[in-house]
Design a protein around this motif. Structure first.
Motif, mmCIF file in Angstrom:
data_model
loop_
_atom_site.group_PDB
_atom_site.id
_atom_site.type_symbol
_atom_site.label_atom_id
_atom_site.label_comp_id
_atom_site.label_asym_id
_atom_site.label_seq_id
_atom_site.Cartn_x
_atom_site.Cartn_y
_atom_site.Cartn_z
ATOM 1 N N UNK A 261 9.931 6.603 -0.861
ATOM 2 C CA UNK A 261 10.670 6.888 0.360
ATOM 3 C C UNK A 261 10.278 6.084 1.586
ATOM 4 N N UNK A 262 9.119 5.433 1.573
ATOM 5 C CA UNK A 262 8.627 4.804 2.801
ATOM 6 C C UNK A 262 9.416 3.551 3.176
ATOM 7 N N UNK B 74 0.629 11.077 6.279
ATOM 8 C CA UNK B 74 1.565 11.996 5.615
ATOM 9 C C UNK B 74 0.905 12.824 4.520
ATOM 10 N N UNK B 75 0.139 12.179 3.650
ATOM 11 C CA UNK B 75 -0.254 12.792 2.390
ATOM 12 C C UNK B 75 -1.667 13.310 2.308
ATOM 13 N N UNK C 70 3.820 0.935 7.014
ATOM 14 C CA UNK C 70 2.505 1.485 6.703
ATOM 15 C C UNK C 70 2.054 0.971 5.344
ATOM 16 N N UNK C 71 0.747 0.871 5.160
ATOM 17 C CA UNK C 71 0.200 0.653 3.831
ATOM 18 C C UNK C 71 0.145 1.998 3.116
ATOM 19 N N UNK C 72 -0.078 1.980 1.822
ATOM 20 C CA UNK C 72 -0.196 3.236 1.071
ATOM 21 C C UNK C 72 -1.360 4.066 1.605
ATOM 22 N N UNK C 73 -2.452 3.407 1.982
ATOM 23 C CA UNK C 73 -3.613 4.125 2.528
ATOM 24 C C UNK C 73 -3.269 4.770 3.870
ATOM 25 N N UNK C 74 -2.587 4.035 4.731
ATOM 26 C CA UNK C 74 -2.176 4.592 6.022
ATOM 27 C C UNK C 74 -1.208 5.749 5.840
#
Length: 260
Positions: free
Chosen positions: A161-162, A145-146, A136-140
């Motif tokens: 953690x990703x 998740x976030x 995943x990208x940080x945006x995804x």
């Protein structure tokens, strides 16, 4: 003994705060990785091919083999696909109890909310991803998740953690209701299994509350203990974000109530 089972896109070491807390309460605990996981986040990121192609049955067999080496049945605590795996193992009478947190949908669960489809889109957009590991990208990650925490916290969790995740389990779960022999099938009618707690985050995009409540209905033919606990303001990051202790302590309290 407590065994923690991670889901897609999180490394097993993300359970470390839980292991420490459970040890403080007298539990021996461990968090073995999935097949293909390396010991660290970075090593796993560096070798995504080791994760590719592993499906639900591979993961179930992996944990079943670990359980076979224990002196007794463990308590299983799983998040996301780890929650599905925990339910399968519980239905196979390989666990004393299970806590399934925002668990991936099992066979028989019909609701597929749009947020769940969007969360899984990085995998589903290419059928070839069934045989690959997908990052995943940080945006995804923020969407999947976030979404209930500040963006800065989500991005920090992503960096910490990703890991890549095999696409195969998602394709298997998506096709579960069309496959009579689906690996996503759980023995929900087992009368003799240990107790099960389903936990759901009310703002979860990846496994919305509707999926968890539909999962609960699948257990209606079993008289074994099946409880549900909702956290209305929590999303899929609930096991790793700054509010993780609330979820962990709720699981501990439930286990105590089950005399476990």
């Amino acid at each position: 003994m407590v065994i923690f089972i991670h889901g897609l896109w999180l490394h097993a070491s993300s359970w470390e705060p839980w292991i420490t807390l459970f040890a403080e309460h007298g539990y021996e605990a461990q968090a073995p990785g999935w097949p293909g996981d390396h010991d660290t986040v970075q090593a796993t990121r560096d070798d995504p091919g080791s994760l590719a192609g592993h499906g639900i049955d591979d993961v179930v067999d992996h944990y079943a083999a670990l359980i076979a080496e224990l002196p007794g049945k463990p308590i299983l605590i799983g998040h996301s696909f780890g929650g599905m795996i925990a339910q399968k193992l519980l239905g196979m009478d390989l666990a004393a109890a299970a806590v399934a947190i925002d668990a991936a949908q099992i066979k028989g669960v019909l609701p597929v909310p749009l947020t769940a489809l969007r969360s899984a889109f990085p995998v589903f957009r290419n059928p070839g991803n069934a045989h690959r590991a997908v990052s995943l990208t940080a945006e995804q990650f923020r969407y999947a998740f976030g979404n209930a925490i500040p963006a800065e916290e989500s991005d920090a969790l992503y960096e910490q953690w990703s890991i890549p995740a095999p696409g195969k389990p998602l394709f298997e779960a998506a096709a579960a209701n069309f496959n009579p022999h689906s690996p996503a099938k759980v023995n929900t009618s087992n009368q003799n299994r240990g107790p099960l707690l389903l936990m759901t985050g009310g703002r979860d995009h990846t496994v919305p509350e509707a999926i968890t409540r539909s999962t609960l209905k699948q257990y209606r033919h079993s008289s074994a203990v099946t409880d549900i606990m909702e956290f209305p303001d929590r999303a899929h990051s609930l096991t790793i974000d700054s509010g993780w202790r609330e979820i962990a302590e709720a699981a501990l309290a439930w286990l105590k109530n089950q005399s476990l």
